[in-house]
Design a protein around this motif. Structure first.
Motif, PDB file in Angstrom:
ATOM      1  N   GLY A  61      48.873  77.580  20.832  1.00 29.74           N
ATOM      2  CA  GLY A  61      47.491  77.831  20.467  1.00 29.74           C
ATOM      3  C   GLY A  61      47.362  78.714  19.239  1.00 29.74           C
ATOM      4  O   GLY A  61      48.284  78.848  18.448  1.00 29.74           O
ATOM      5  N   ASP A  62      46.213  79.331  19.125  1.00 26.99           N
ATOM      6  CA  ASP A  62      45.894  80.109  17.930  1.00 26.99           C
ATOM      7  C   ASP A  62      46.459  81.521  18.090  1.00 26.99           C
ATOM      8  O   ASP A  62      45.758  82.466  18.400  1.00 26.99           O
ATOM      9  CB  ASP A  62      44.375  80.146  17.742  1.00 26.99           C
ATOM     10  CG  ASP A  62      44.002  80.853  16.465  1.00 26.99           C
ATOM     11  OD1 ASP A  62      44.868  80.949  15.581  1.00 26.99           O
ATOM     12  OD2 ASP A  62      42.856  81.305  16.363  1.00 26.99           O
ATOM     13  N   THR A  63      47.765  81.641  17.937  1.00 22.13           N
ATOM     14  CA  THR A  63      48.409  82.938  18.116  1.00 22.13           C
ATOM     15  C   THR A  63      49.136  83.320  16.835  1.00 22.13           C
ATOM     16  O   THR A  63      49.251  82.534  15.904  1.00 22.13           O
ATOM     17  CB  THR A  63      49.418  82.879  19.262  1.00 22.13           C
ATOM     18  OG1 THR A  63      50.316  81.805  19.009  1.00 22.13           O
ATOM     19  CG2 THR A  63      48.737  82.669  20.577  1.00 22.13           C
ATOM     20  N   ALA A  64      49.665  84.531  16.841  1.00 19.56           N
ATOM     21  CA  ALA A  64      50.346  85.036  15.648  1.00 19.56           C
ATOM     22  C   ALA A  64      51.570  84.190  15.320  1.00 19.56           C
ATOM     23  O   ALA A  64      51.928  84.023  14.163  1.00 19.56           O
ATOM     24  CB  ALA A  64      50.755  86.485  15.870  1.00 19.56           C
ATOM     25  N   ALA A  65      52.207  83.647  16.371  1.00 22.64           N
ATOM     26  CA  ALA A  65      53.421  82.874  16.131  1.00 22.64           C
ATOM     27  C   ALA A  65      53.126  81.578  15.382  1.00 22.64           C
ATOM     28  O   ALA A  65      54.009  81.012  14.751  1.00 22.64           O
ATOM     29  CB  ALA A  65      54.094  82.553  17.452  1.00 22.64           C
ATOM     30  N   ASN A  66      51.880  81.113  15.456  1.00 26.64           N
ATOM     31  CA  ASN A  66      51.555  79.851  14.804  1.00 26.64           C
ATOM     32  C   ASN A  66      50.772  80.038  13.517  1.00 26.64           C
ATOM     33  O   ASN A  66      50.439  79.057  12.859  1.00 26.64           O
ATOM     34  CB  ASN A  66      50.749  78.961  15.752  1.00 26.64           C
ATOM     35  CG  ASN A  66      51.543  78.632  16.974  1.00 26.64           C
ATOM     36  OD1 ASN A  66      52.758  78.542  16.919  1.00 26.64           O
ATOM     37  ND2 ASN A  66      50.874  78.473  18.095  1.00 26.64           N
ATOM     38  N   SER A  67      50.445  81.283  13.174  1.00 30.51           N
ATOM     39  CA  SER A  67      49.697  81.492  11.937  1.00 30.51           C
ATOM     40  C   SER A  67      50.677  81.641  10.784  1.00 30.51           C
ATOM     41  O   SER A  67      51.846  81.972  10.969  1.00 30.51           O
ATOM     42  CB  SER A  67      48.832  82.738  12.064  1.00 30.51           C
ATOM     43  OG  SER A  67      49.661  83.867  12.011  1.00 30.51           O
ATOM     44  N   LYS A  68      50.170  81.382   9.602  1.00 27.80           N
ATOM     45  CA  LYS A  68      51.041  81.436   8.439  1.00 27.80           C
ATOM     46  C   LYS A  68      50.768  82.652   7.571  1.00 27.80           C
ATOM     47  O   LYS A  68      51.192  82.719   6.439  1.00 27.80           O
ATOM     48  CB  LYS A  68      50.857  80.167   7.597  1.00 27.80           C
ATOM     49  CG  LYS A  68      51.477  78.959   8.263  1.00 27.80           C
ATOM     50  CD  LYS A  68      51.240  77.733   7.451  1.00 27.80           C
ATOM     51  CE  LYS A  68      51.777  76.514   8.169  1.00 27.80           C
ATOM     52  NZ  LYS A  68      51.401  75.285   7.521  1.00 27.80           N
ATOM     53  N   SER A  69      50.042  83.607   8.132  1.00 27.37           N
ATOM     54  CA  SER A  69      49.684  84.757   7.307  1.00 27.37           C
ATOM     55  C   SER A  69      50.919  85.621   7.055  1.00 27.37           C
ATOM     56  O   SER A  69      51.855  85.658   7.846  1.00 27.37           O
ATOM     57  CB  SER A  69      48.614  85.579   8.020  1.00 27.37           C
ATOM     58  OG  SER A  69      49.170  86.151   9.176  1.00 27.37           O
ATOM     59  N   ALA A  70      50.900  86.305   5.938  1.00 28.24           N
ATOM     60  CA  ALA A  70      52.056  87.091   5.552  1.00 28.24           C
ATOM     61  C   ALA A  70      52.232  88.307   6.454  1.00 28.24           C
ATOM     62  O   ALA A  70      53.313  88.861   6.541  1.00 28.24           O
ATOM     63  CB  ALA A  70      51.912  87.538   4.107  1.00 28.24           C
ATOM     64  N   ALA A  71      51.137  88.721   7.126  1.00 30.39           N
ATOM     65  CA  ALA A  71      51.232  89.917   7.960  1.00 30.39           C
ATOM     66  C   ALA A  71      52.145  89.682   9.154  1.00 30.39           C
ATOM     67  O   ALA A  71      52.748  90.602   9.669  1.00 30.39           O
ATOM     68  CB  ALA A  71      49.838  90.321   8.431  1.00 30.39           C
ATOM     69  N   LYS A  72      52.251  88.443   9.599  1.00 27.47           N
ATOM     70  CA  LYS A  72      53.040  88.159  10.795  1.00 27.47           C
ATOM     71  C   LYS A  72      54.339  87.465  10.415  1.00 27.47           C
ATOM     72  O   LYS A  72      54.764  86.539  11.086  1.00 27.47           O
ATOM     73  CB  LYS A  72      52.218  87.284  11.750  1.00 27.47           C
ATOM     74  CG  LYS A  72      51.116  88.046  12.445  1.00 27.47           C
ATOM     75  CD  LYS A  72      51.680  88.990  13.492  1.00 27.47           C
ATOM     76  CE  LYS A  72      50.549  89.819  14.094  1.00 27.47           C
ATOM     77  NZ  LYS A  72      51.055  90.893  14.944  1.00 27.47           N
ATOM     78  N   ASP A  73      54.967  87.890   9.334  1.00 28.02           N
ATOM     79  CA  ASP A  73      56.175  87.188   8.926  1.00 28.02           C
ATOM     80  C   ASP A  73      57.387  87.646   9.729  1.00 28.02           C
ATOM     81  O   ASP A  73      58.509  87.343   9.384  1.00 28.02           O
ATOM     82  CB  ASP A  73      56.416  87.323   7.429  1.00 28.02           C
ATOM     83  CG  ASP A  73      56.617  88.760   7.034  1.00 28.02           C
ATOM     84  OD1 ASP A  73      56.398  89.632   7.895  1.00 28.02           O
ATOM     85  OD2 ASP A  73      56.981  89.016   5.881  1.00 28.02           O
ATOM     86  N   ILE A  74      57.131  88.377  10.833  1.00 24.88           N
ATOM     87  CA  ILE A  74      58.219  88.740  11.739  1.00 24.88           C
ATOM     88  C   ILE A  74      58.836  87.478  12.330  1.00 24.88           C
ATOM     89  O   ILE A  74      60.017  87.445  12.657  1.00 24.88           O
ATOM     90  CB  ILE A  74      57.672  89.688  12.824  1.00 24.88           C
ATOM     91  CG1 ILE A  74      58.801  90.214  13.690  1.00 24.88           C
ATOM     92  CG2 ILE A  74      56.640  89.019  13.695  1.00 24.88           C
ATOM     93  CD1 ILE A  74      58.376  91.283  14.643  1.00 24.88           C
ATOM     94  N   TYR A  75      58.020  86.418  12.442  1.00 26.19           N
ATOM     95  CA  TYR A  75      58.521  85.158  12.966  1.00 26.19           C
ATOM     96  C   TYR A  75      59.263  84.350  11.906  1.00 26.19           C
ATOM     97  O   TYR A  75      59.811  83.317  12.203  1.00 26.19           O
ATOM     98  CB  TYR A  75      57.369  84.310  13.510  1.00 26.19           C
ATOM     99  CG  TYR A  75      56.810  84.817  14.804  1.00 26.19           C
ATOM    100  CD1 TYR A  75      57.489  84.609  15.997  1.00 26.19           C
ATOM    101  CD2 TYR A  75      55.609  85.502  14.846  1.00 26.19           C
ATOM    102  CE1 TYR A  75      56.989  85.074  17.187  1.00 26.19           C
ATOM    103  CE2 TYR A  75      55.098  85.968  16.040  1.00 26.19           C
ATOM    104  CZ  TYR A  75      55.796  85.746  17.210  1.00 26.19           C
ATOM    105  OH  TYR A  75      55.304  86.205  18.393  1.00 26.19           O
ATOM    106  N   ASP A  76      59.200  84.798  10.651  1.00 22.15           N
ATOM    107  CA  ASP A  76      59.730  83.980   9.567  1.00 22.15           C
ATOM    108  C   ASP A  76      61.021  84.500   8.979  1.00 22.15           C
ATOM    109  O   ASP A  76      61.715  83.782   8.290  1.00 22.15           O
ATOM    110  CB  ASP A  76      58.695  83.863   8.440  1.00 22.15           C
ATOM    111  CG  ASP A  76      57.631  82.861   8.781  1.00 22.15           C
ATOM    112  OD1 ASP A  76      58.006  81.799   9.288  1.00 22.15           O
ATOM    113  OD2 ASP A  76      56.451  83.142   8.552  1.00 22.15           O
ATOM    114  N   LYS A  77      61.282  85.767   9.195  1.00 17.65           N
ATOM    115  CA  LYS A  77      62.446  86.311   8.491  1.00 17.65           C
ATOM    116  C   LYS A  77      63.287  87.158   9.429  1.00 17.65           C
ATOM    117  O   LYS A  77      62.823  87.614  10.470  1.00 17.65           O
ATOM    118  CB  LYS A  77      61.991  87.128   7.290  1.00 17.65           C
ATOM    119  CG  LYS A  77      61.253  88.378   7.697  1.00 17.65           C
ATOM    120  CD  LYS A  77      60.936  89.256   6.534  1.00 17.65           C
ATOM    121  CE  LYS A  77      60.355  90.554   7.024  1.00 17.65           C
ATOM    122  NZ  LYS A  77      59.654  91.313   6.036  1.00 17.65           N
TER     123      LYS A  77
END
Lengths: 462, 243
Positions: A354-370
C-alpha cells in the motif's frame, strides 16, 4: 485403556534420547525458482531434525543424554545451547551433531511476536485486495480435523487439509506422467469396482424414489457385483461427457486435493473451446495454492487469535500490538525491478503493501534504497507484524504493516532509546534519589530511632 | 544560466510578435503568459512579495489584458537581461554547488550500495529463514557461482528432446556460445536424456535449422531486447572495428 507395564530398564531406554529422537523429516522441496544458484549449507526454510538442549551443569560435563559425551570445546561456549543430532553413532564411533541455534532462535523470536497462524482467505488470489480483511485461525474446529471415515471423505472435501492423493496443479508434466504410470494405472480394476458400487447405489436410489412415489415399500439394495459390464461401459461413456462428474469420481477414488478451476482468462484458450466445460464452485481454502505438507500451523504457533490488547504499565492499553524492528536484508533495486526484502524474527518478509514509506520514491526514505555502511548493525525499520501463514511448501509467510509512530515510540522507550511525553526515565529518578541501604540506615540513625537489627545484633559478626 | 536563456528567447518571440502586429501572435503570447505565470523566475523570492514586476505582469495577465501583460513582461525581460546583481550571482553559485554536491553524494551512495550488493548475491525469497551465518561472506559467496541443476529438467517437464529439434531456444540452452554441445556435468541431464538432447542438437545443425558456430540469431535478438540500451554496441562504433 490400561497402560502396558514396562520394566524399569525398558522405561529408561524408551525415555532415552537414543530412542526418543524422531527420524528427520524430508528437506523442503526445491521448486527450482532459485535457478542454478544455491548453497547446500544455507539455513533451510524449516528444520528437519529435532533440536535438543541440555542443562548447564550437565553441559559442563558434555552430557546431552546421548550415547557418549559431546566435546566441551564446541558445545560449552554458546549461551543458547541447541544442537541437532544427525547420527547418534557412526562407523567412525563419533556422534554427528551440528549447532541448531538457527532454527531454535528463529522459533523463539517468532513466538515472541505473538501472532497466530491463519488460513488464506478463499477467493482472494492477489494479496493487495485482502490487506485488512480478517482471517481464520488454522485451529478452527470447522477446518482442523483429520480423523474422517473413508466413506465421508468426499463430504468433507471443502474443509479438509489432509489428502492422500496429490494436488495436481502443483505437479509438473514429468511428475504427472510418472504418477500416472506408477500409481494410477495399476488401480484400474479397483476403479471399475468403485464405479460399480456407484452405479448400484444410484440405480437403487432411483428405484427407491419411484417406489416411494407409488407408495410401495423400498426395494432391497442392489449388490454391486450384479452390475453388468454393459451397464458399466454405458456409465463410463456418460461420464466422459461430463467433466465435473468424471473429476468427482476420479477425485473421490484417488482422494485428490481439490483444485480451483482456472478462469477463461487464465486458460488463454478461445471461449468456444472451454464453454462446454462445467465447474462446480470449490470453497476449500487450499484449493488455489495447494494443501500444506504439514499441519497448517506447522507447529510454530498455537495461538488462535491476535485479538487481544497489549497493556503498558504507564500508558495503559495499547491500540496496536508492540512494534518490532525489522532488518533491511536487501535494499530495493529499481533498475532490476527487485523489491526490498526485510528480515523479521529470522524470516524474510516483503515490505508493507500500500501507500507506505517502503513503496514511495521520495528521497527522504532512501533507507530502502541504499546500504549505508556507517550504520552500526545494518539498517532497520519499525514494522507491525500482522499475520502469518504457512504455505504449501512449509515456508512461513509473515506479513507486516508499517508501524504507527506512537507504537514505534513506545517500543523504543521500552528498550531505552527514547522518552515519551517528556517523562524522565525511571532509573534516572532512582539514581537521583540515591536510595541505597546505606543511605536509608544513615537516615534512620539520624532520626534517633532505636538501633536497627544488624548482623552484629544476631552475633554473626564480632 | 537557463533562466536567462529562456527569458532572452521569450523576449525574441515577443519582440517579433509585437513588430509584426499580427493577430495570430495572440496564441503565442497567451502560451507565453501562461508559462510565465506557471514558472517562478526567481525561486528564492517569496511568493508573497507582490511589488515586483513579475507579479504585476501576472496580475495583469490574469485580468485578461494579454497585450499589456506581454509588454510588461518584455520590459521586465529587458531589465533582467542585464548583469546579475552580486547577491543574485552568489545565490546562483550556492544553488548550483549544492545541487552538484547532492548529486555527487547520491552517486557515491549508489556506487557503495552496488559494491556491497555485489558481495550479497543471494536473491532472498519471502519465507526464507536466515541466521547470522547466512549473511556471512563465506555463505554468500556460495550463491555467486552457478552449479549444475539438481534435477533433470527433461524428466521434470516430461518431453522428448528428439521431438523438439525445431525449438531453437531449447537447442541454444544446451549449446555453448561457440556451438559445442554442453557436457552432462553442466546440463545435469541423466545419460539417456543427454544422448537424446545431443542427437536433437546434431539433427538441428545438420538440417540447417540452427547455426553450428554461435547462438541462433533469434536468441541473440531476444537477448538484445532484454539488455539496457546503453550496453548494446552500435554498428558504427569505432572501438568495435578496431578489433
Amino acid at each position: 485403556m490400561a497402560t502396558r507395564s514396562v520394566s524399569p530398564g525398558g522405561a529408561l531406554l524408551r525415555a532415552s534420547r537414543m530412542f526418543s529422537l524422531p527420524d528427520p523429516i524430508p528437506a523442503p522441496p526445491d521448486d527450482g525458482s532459485a535457478g542454478n544458484f544455491f548453497s547446500n549449507t544455507a539455513t533451510l526454510a524449516f528444520p528437519t531434525h529435532q533440536v535438543i538442549t541440555t542443562l548447564t551443569s550437565a553441559r559442563k560435563q558434555g552430557d546431552w543424554g546421548l550415547k557418549r559425551p559431546l566435546p566441551l570445546k564446541s558445545t560449552t561456549k554458546s549461551s543458547n545451547p541447541m544442537i541437532r543430532v544427525k547420527a547418534i553413532d557412526t562407523i567412525e564411533q563419533v556422534t554427528d551433531f551440528t549447532s541448531a541455534t538457527d532454527h531454535g532462535m528463529t522459533l523463539r523470536k517468532f513466538q515472541e511476536l505473538g501472532i497466530p497462524i491463519t488460513m488464506r482467505r478463499q477467493g482472494t488470489d492477489s494479496s493487495t485486495s485482502s490487506i485488512g480483511l480478517p482471517e481464520k485461525s488454522v485451529f478452527e474446529n470447522e477446518y482442523d480435523f483429520t480423523d474422517i471415515h473413508p466413506d465421508k471423505r468426499a463430504e468433507a472435501l471443502d474443509k479438509r487439509w489432509k489428502f492422500t492423493g496429490p494436488w495436481l496443479a502443483g505437479m509438473s508434466q514429468g511428475e504427472f506422467n510418472e504418477w500416472l504410470a506408477r500409481e494410477v494405472r495399476p488401480k484400474r480394476p479397483q476403479f471399475r469396482e468403485f464405479l460399480k458400487k456407484k452405479i448400484a447405489s444410484e440405480t437403487h436410489g432411483t428405484l427407491a424414489r419411484a417406489a416411494l412415489d407409488k407408495g410401495e415399500s423400498a426395494p432391497p439394495p442392489i449388490d454391486p457385483s450384479s452390475v453388468t459390464d454393459d451397464q458399466l461401459i454405458d456409465y463410463v461413456r456418460k461420464l466422459r461427457h461430463n467433466n465435473q462428474a468424471l473429476y468427482d469420481m476420479v477425485g473421490q477414488f484417488l482422494d485428490l486435493a481439490p483444485l480451483k478451476p482456472p478462469t477463461t482468462a487464465q486458460l488463454g484458450l478461445p471461449s468456444q473451446n472451454t464453454s462446454n466445460l462445467e465447474y462446480r464452485e470449490v470453497s476449500n481454502p487450499y484449493a488455489e495454492h495447494g494443501p500444506p505438507i504439514t499441519h497448517p500451523s506447522a507447529g510454530i504457533s498455537y495461538l488462535r487469535s491476535s485479538m487481544y490488547m497489549e497493556n503498558h504499565p504507564i500508558y495503559g492499553p495499547q491500540k496496536q500490538h508492540s512494534a518490532v524492528m525489522a532488518r533491511i536484508v536487501r535494499p530495493r533495486r529499481q533498475a532490476q525491478a527487485l523489491p526490498a526484502k526485510l528480515g523479521l524474527a529470522g524470516f524474510i518478509v516483503d515490505t508493507p503493501l500500500g501507500d507506505t514509506a517502503a513503496n514511495s520514491k521520495s528521497a527522504a526514505k532512501d533507507i530502502y534504497d541504499k546500504i549505508d555502511p556507517t550504520v552500526v548493525g545494518g539498517a532497520k525499520v519499525w514494522v507491525q507484524p500482522q499475520k502469518a501463514r504457512v504455505d504449501s511448501k512449509g515456508r512461513v509467510i509473515l506479513s507486516v504493516g508499517e508501524a504507527s509512530t506512537e507504537a514505534a515510540l513506545v517500543a523504543q522507550e521500552l528498550i531505552g532509546n527514547a522518552t515519551c511525553l517528556g517523562a524522565p526515565r525511571g532509573e534516572n529518578e532512582l539514581s537521583r534519589r540515591g536510595t541505597t541501604a546505606g543511605s536509608l540506615r544513615a537516615r534512620y540513625r539520624a532520626a534517633g530511632a532505636p538501633p536497627m537489627s544488624s548482623a552484629q545484633d544476631y552475633g554473626l559478626r564480632p | 544560466m537557463s533562466c536567462r536563456q529562456w527569458l532572452s528567447s521569450a523576449l525574441r518571440q515577443c519582440q517579433s510578435g509585437l513588430a509584426h502586429q499580427q493577430p495570430r501572435t495572440f496564441s503565442t503570447s497567451t502560451a507565453v503568459a501562461k508559462e510565465y505565470r506557471g514558472r517562478n523566475i526567481l525561486p528564492d523570492r517569496p511568493p508573497g512579495s507582490g511589488s515586483g514586476p513579475a507579479s504585476r505582469a501576472r496580475s495583469r495577465a490574469r485580468s485578461g489584458n494579454i497585450n499589456e501583460a506581454l509588454q510588461v513582461m518584455v520590459a521586465d525581460g529587458l531589465e533582467r537581461g542585464g548583469q546579475l546583481s552580486a547577491e543574485e550571482e552568489q545565490q546562483v553559485m550556492v544553488d548550483s554547488q549544492r545541487g552538484l554536491g547532492q548529486h555527487l553524494k547520491d552517486l557515491r551512495n549508489h556506487a557503495t550500495t552496488d559494491n556491497y550488493l555485489r558481495q550479497m548475491p543471494r536473491r532472498w525469497r519471502t519465507g526464507d529463514v536466515y541466521a547470522p551465518r547466512d549473511l556471512s561472506p563465506t555463505e554468500m559467496s556460495k550463491w555467486r557461482q552457478g552449479r549444475r541443476p539438481l534435477k533433470d529438467v527433461i524428466d521434470v517437464f516430461g518431453f522428448n528432446p528428439l521431438d523438439n529439434y525445431k525449438n531453437f531456444s531449447l537447442i541454444s540452452e544446451f549449446m555453448t556460445p561457440m556451438g559445442r554441445i554442453k557436457h552432462s556435468a553442466e546440463t545435469g541431464l541423466r545419460p539417456v536424456n543427454q544422448r537424446k538432447m545431443a542427437k536433437a542438437i546434431r539433427r538441428a545443425i545438420g538440417m540447417g535449422l540452427h547455426p553450428s558456430v554461435h547462438r541462433h540469431p533469434e536468441v541473440l535478438r531476444m537477448a538484445r531486447h532484454s539488455m539496457p540500451v546503453s550496453s548494446i554496441p552500435q554498428s558504427s562504433d569505432s572501438s568495435q572495428s578496431r578489433l
